[in-house]
Scaffold this motif. Structure first.
Motif, PDB file in Angstrom:
ATOM      1  N   LEU A  29       0.852  -1.179   0.000  1.00 40.36           N
ATOM      2  CA  LEU A  29       0.000   0.000   0.000  1.00 40.36           C
ATOM      3  C   LEU A  29       0.892   1.235   0.000  1.00 40.36           C
ATOM      4  O   LEU A  29       1.722   1.405   0.889  1.00 40.36           O
ATOM      5  N   VAL A  30       0.734   2.064  -1.021  1.00 44.44           N
ATOM      6  CA  VAL A  30       1.518   3.284  -1.151  1.00 44.44           C
ATOM      7  C   VAL A  30       0.545   4.446  -1.136  1.00 44.44           C
ATOM      8  O   VAL A  30      -0.446   4.438  -1.876  1.00 44.44           O
ATOM      9  N   HIS A  31       0.802   5.435  -0.272  1.00 43.96           N
ATOM     10  CA  HIS A  31      -0.054   6.619  -0.317  1.00 43.96           C
ATOM     11  C   HIS A  31       0.798   7.865  -0.279  1.00 43.96           C
ATOM     12  O   HIS A  31       1.842   7.921   0.352  1.00 43.96           O
ATOM     13  N   GLY A  32       0.335   8.831  -1.038  1.00 42.30           N
ATOM     14  CA  GLY A  32       0.997  10.129  -1.081  1.00 42.30           C
ATOM     15  C   GLY A  32       0.060  11.159  -0.502  1.00 42.30           C
ATOM     16  O   GLY A  32      -0.782  10.849   0.342  1.00 42.30           O
ATOM     17  N   SER A  33       0.162  12.377  -0.986  1.00 40.71           N
ATOM     18  CA  SER A  33      -0.686  13.430  -0.445  1.00 40.71           C
ATOM     19  C   SER A  33      -2.065  13.450  -1.081  1.00 40.71           C
ATOM     20  O   SER A  33      -2.994  14.020  -0.521  1.00 40.71           O
ATOM     21  N   LYS A  34      -2.219  12.809  -2.258  1.00 36.47           N
ATOM     22  CA  LYS A  34      -3.506  12.843  -2.946  1.00 36.47           C
ATOM     23  C   LYS A  34      -4.051  11.477  -3.356  1.00 36.47           C
ATOM     24  O   LYS A  34      -5.232  11.355  -3.643  1.00 36.47           O
ATOM     25  N   HIS A  35      -3.204  10.473  -3.426  1.00 39.35           N
ATOM     26  CA  HIS A  35      -3.625   9.171  -3.951  1.00 39.35           C
ATOM     27  C   HIS A  35      -3.186   8.016  -3.058  1.00 39.35           C
ATOM     28  O   HIS A  35      -2.198   8.121  -2.337  1.00 39.35           O
ATOM     29  N   LEU A  36      -3.936   6.943  -3.185  1.00 39.35           N
ATOM     30  CA  LEU A  36      -3.658   5.694  -2.483  1.00 39.35           C
ATOM     31  C   LEU A  36      -3.614   4.610  -3.554  1.00 39.35           C
ATOM     32  O   LEU A  36      -4.516   4.516  -4.384  1.00 39.35           O
ATOM     33  N   VAL A  37      -2.551   3.797  -3.564  1.00 38.58           N
ATOM     34  CA  VAL A  37      -2.399   2.750  -4.570  1.00 38.58           C
ATOM     35  C   VAL A  37      -2.098   1.435  -3.865  1.00 38.58           C
ATOM     36  O   VAL A  37      -1.246   1.375  -2.978  1.00 38.58           O
ATOM     37  N   LEU A  38      -2.811   0.378  -4.276  1.00 45.32           N
ATOM     38  CA  LEU A  38      -2.602  -0.959  -3.732  1.00 45.32           C
ATOM     39  C   LEU A  38      -1.953  -1.803  -4.824  1.00 45.32           C
ATOM     40  O   LEU A  38      -2.474  -1.928  -5.925  1.00 45.32           O
ATOM     41  N   LEU A  39      -0.776  -2.363  -4.503  1.00 48.19           N
ATOM     42  CA  LEU A  39      -0.002  -3.143  -5.469  1.00 48.19           C
ATOM     43  C   LEU A  39       0.071  -4.601  -5.051  1.00 48.19           C
ATOM     44  O   LEU A  39       0.098  -4.913  -3.854  1.00 48.19           O
ATOM     45  N   ASN A  40       0.156  -5.485  -6.034  1.00 45.45           N
ATOM     46  CA  ASN A  40       0.388  -6.901  -5.790  1.00 45.45           C
ATOM     47  C   ASN A  40       1.833  -7.050  -5.335  1.00 45.45           C
ATOM     48  O   ASN A  40       2.741  -6.548  -5.989  1.00 45.45           O
ATOM     49  N   GLY A  41       2.052  -7.749  -4.233  1.00 48.49           N
ATOM     50  CA  GLY A  41       3.399  -7.904  -3.695  1.00 48.49           C
ATOM     51  C   GLY A  41       4.286  -8.815  -4.514  1.00 48.49           C
ATOM     52  O   GLY A  41       5.507  -8.753  -4.401  1.00 48.49           O
ATOM     53  N   LEU A  52      -7.390  10.251  -2.224  1.00 48.07           N
ATOM     54  CA  LEU A  52      -7.530  10.515  -0.795  1.00 48.07           C
ATOM     55  C   LEU A  52      -8.464  11.684  -0.584  1.00 48.07           C
ATOM     56  O   LEU A  52      -8.480  12.646  -1.365  1.00 48.07           O
ATOM     57  N   LEU A  53      -9.255  11.622   0.450  1.00 50.31           N
ATOM     58  CA  LEU A  53     -10.223  12.674   0.748  1.00 50.31           C
ATOM     59  C   LEU A  53      -9.649  13.745   1.658  1.00 50.31           C
ATOM     60  O   LEU A  53     -10.373  14.527   2.242  1.00 50.31           O
ATOM     61  N   GLY A  54      -8.361  13.762   1.780  1.00 48.81           N
ATOM     62  CA  GLY A  54      -7.677  14.752   2.605  1.00 48.81           C
ATOM     63  C   GLY A  54      -6.206  14.395   2.678  1.00 48.81           C
ATOM     64  O   GLY A  54      -5.803  13.270   2.379  1.00 48.81           O
ATOM     65  N   ILE A  55      -5.398  15.343   3.055  1.00 52.42           N
ATOM     66  CA  ILE A  55      -3.957  15.098   3.166  1.00 52.42           C
ATOM     67  C   ILE A  55      -3.694  14.304   4.436  1.00 52.42           C
ATOM     68  O   ILE A  55      -4.161  14.671   5.523  1.00 52.42           O
ATOM     69  N   PRO A  56      -2.959  13.183   4.323  1.00 51.48           N
ATOM     70  CA  PRO A  56      -2.682  12.364   5.508  1.00 51.48           C
ATOM     71  C   PRO A  56      -1.925  13.151   6.572  1.00 51.48           C
ATOM     72  O   PRO A  56      -0.995  13.895   6.280  1.00 51.48           O
ATOM     73  N   THR A  77      -6.572  12.136   8.584  1.00 46.06           N
ATOM     74  CA  THR A  77      -6.352  13.364   7.827  1.00 46.06           C
ATOM     75  C   THR A  77      -6.639  14.557   8.738  1.00 46.06           C
ATOM     76  O   THR A  77      -7.112  14.384   9.864  1.00 46.06           O
ATOM     77  N   LYS A  78      -6.387  15.738   8.229  1.00 52.06           N
ATOM     78  CA  LYS A  78      -6.660  16.940   9.022  1.00 52.06           C
ATOM     79  C   LYS A  78      -8.151  17.124   9.240  1.00 52.06           C
ATOM     80  O   LYS A  78      -8.571  17.734  10.207  1.00 52.06           O
ATOM     81  N   ARG A  79      -8.974  16.572   8.362  1.00 55.26           N
ATOM     82  CA  ARG A  79     -10.427  16.684   8.467  1.00 55.26           C
ATOM     83  C   ARG A  79     -11.053  15.592   9.321  1.00 55.26           C
ATOM     84  O   ARG A  79     -12.205  15.679   9.700  1.00 55.26           O
ATOM     85  N   GLY A  80     -10.325  14.506   9.547  1.00 50.83           N
ATOM     86  CA  GLY A  80     -10.868  13.393  10.320  1.00 50.83           C
ATOM     87  C   GLY A  80     -10.262  12.081   9.857  1.00 50.83           C
ATOM     88  O   GLY A  80      -9.151  12.044   9.343  1.00 50.83           O
ATOM     89  N   TYR A  81     -11.000  11.017  10.034  1.00 52.31           N
ATOM     90  CA  TYR A  81     -10.536   9.689   9.658  1.00 52.31           C
ATOM     91  C   TYR A  81     -11.226   9.243   8.370  1.00 52.31           C
ATOM     92  O   TYR A  81     -12.414   9.465   8.183  1.00 52.31           O
ATOM     93  N   VAL A  82     -10.457   8.580   7.515  1.00 51.22           N
ATOM     94  CA  VAL A  82     -10.992   8.047   6.264  1.00 51.22           C
ATOM     95  C   VAL A  82     -10.658   6.568   6.229  1.00 51.22           C
ATOM     96  O   VAL A  82      -9.507   6.178   6.421  1.00 51.22           O
ATOM     97  N   GLY A  83     -11.678   5.739   6.011  1.00 48.45           N
ATOM     98  CA  GLY A  83     -11.477   4.300   5.954  1.00 48.45           C
ATOM     99  C   GLY A  83     -11.610   3.789   4.535  1.00 48.45           C
ATOM    100  O   GLY A  83     -12.471   4.224   3.779  1.00 48.45           O
ATOM    101  N   TYR A  84     -10.736   2.864   4.182  1.00 48.71           N
ATOM    102  CA  TYR A  84     -10.785   2.210   2.880  1.00 48.71           C
ATOM    103  C   TYR A  84     -10.914   0.716   3.115  1.00 48.71           C
ATOM    104  O   TYR A  84     -10.086   0.113   3.800  1.00 48.71           O
TER     105      TYR A  84
END
Length: 135
Positions: A29-41, A52-56, A77-84
């Motif tokens: 799982l890779v996340h930046g400031s705007k996106h979340l990406v799930l990769l096959n290991g 992402l719905l907010g900056i981590p 995030t600064k706005r709260g918690y985001v679950g995926y």
């Protein structure tokens, strides 16, 4: 483990995890400031992406918050918690083979039963009843 890969991509976290106990492969799982990406290991192929719905604002948290037996991801995030919710594919090739075999067996039983009942329902010639001596 934040670092700048290039000017447009800021990687704030890279996590390797198994979504559930006994799962054959790891996911990355890779996340930046705007996106979340799930990769096959195993092969690095992208399994899923999300905006992402907010900056981590904190580390990723893993837990099964929807009670499906698969670890899910919670991001602060600064706005709260985001679950995926993480979904895994179930191996259906064995199930498909078993269902196909069962359908074949039931079809074979149906056809053989049908042939057997039509063969026994054909009219047969009866021999005239023998006359008895008392007749």
């Amino acid at each position: 483990s934040s670092r700048v890969v290039d000017d447009s991509l800021f990687v704030s976290s890279v996590e390797v995890f198994k979504p559930r106990e006994g799962y054959p492969q790891e996911l990355i799982l890779v996340h930046g400031s705007k996106h979340l990406v799930l990769l096959n290991g195993e092969d690095g192929k992208v399994q899923d992406e999300a905006d992402l719905l907010g900056i981590p604002a904190g580390p990723l948290t893993f837990g099964d918050f929807n009670n499906d037996g698969v670890l899910d991801v919670m991001i602060t995030t600064k706005r709260g918690y985001v679950g995926y919710s993480v979904k895994t594919k179930q191996s259906t090739s064995i199930l498909t083979a078993i269902m196909g075999l069962l359908l074949f067996v039931f079809g074979l039983l149906f056809v053989s039963q049908h042939l057997l009942t039509t063969a026994t329902n054909e009219p047969t010639r009866r021999q005239p009843a023998a006359k008895r001596s008392t007749d």
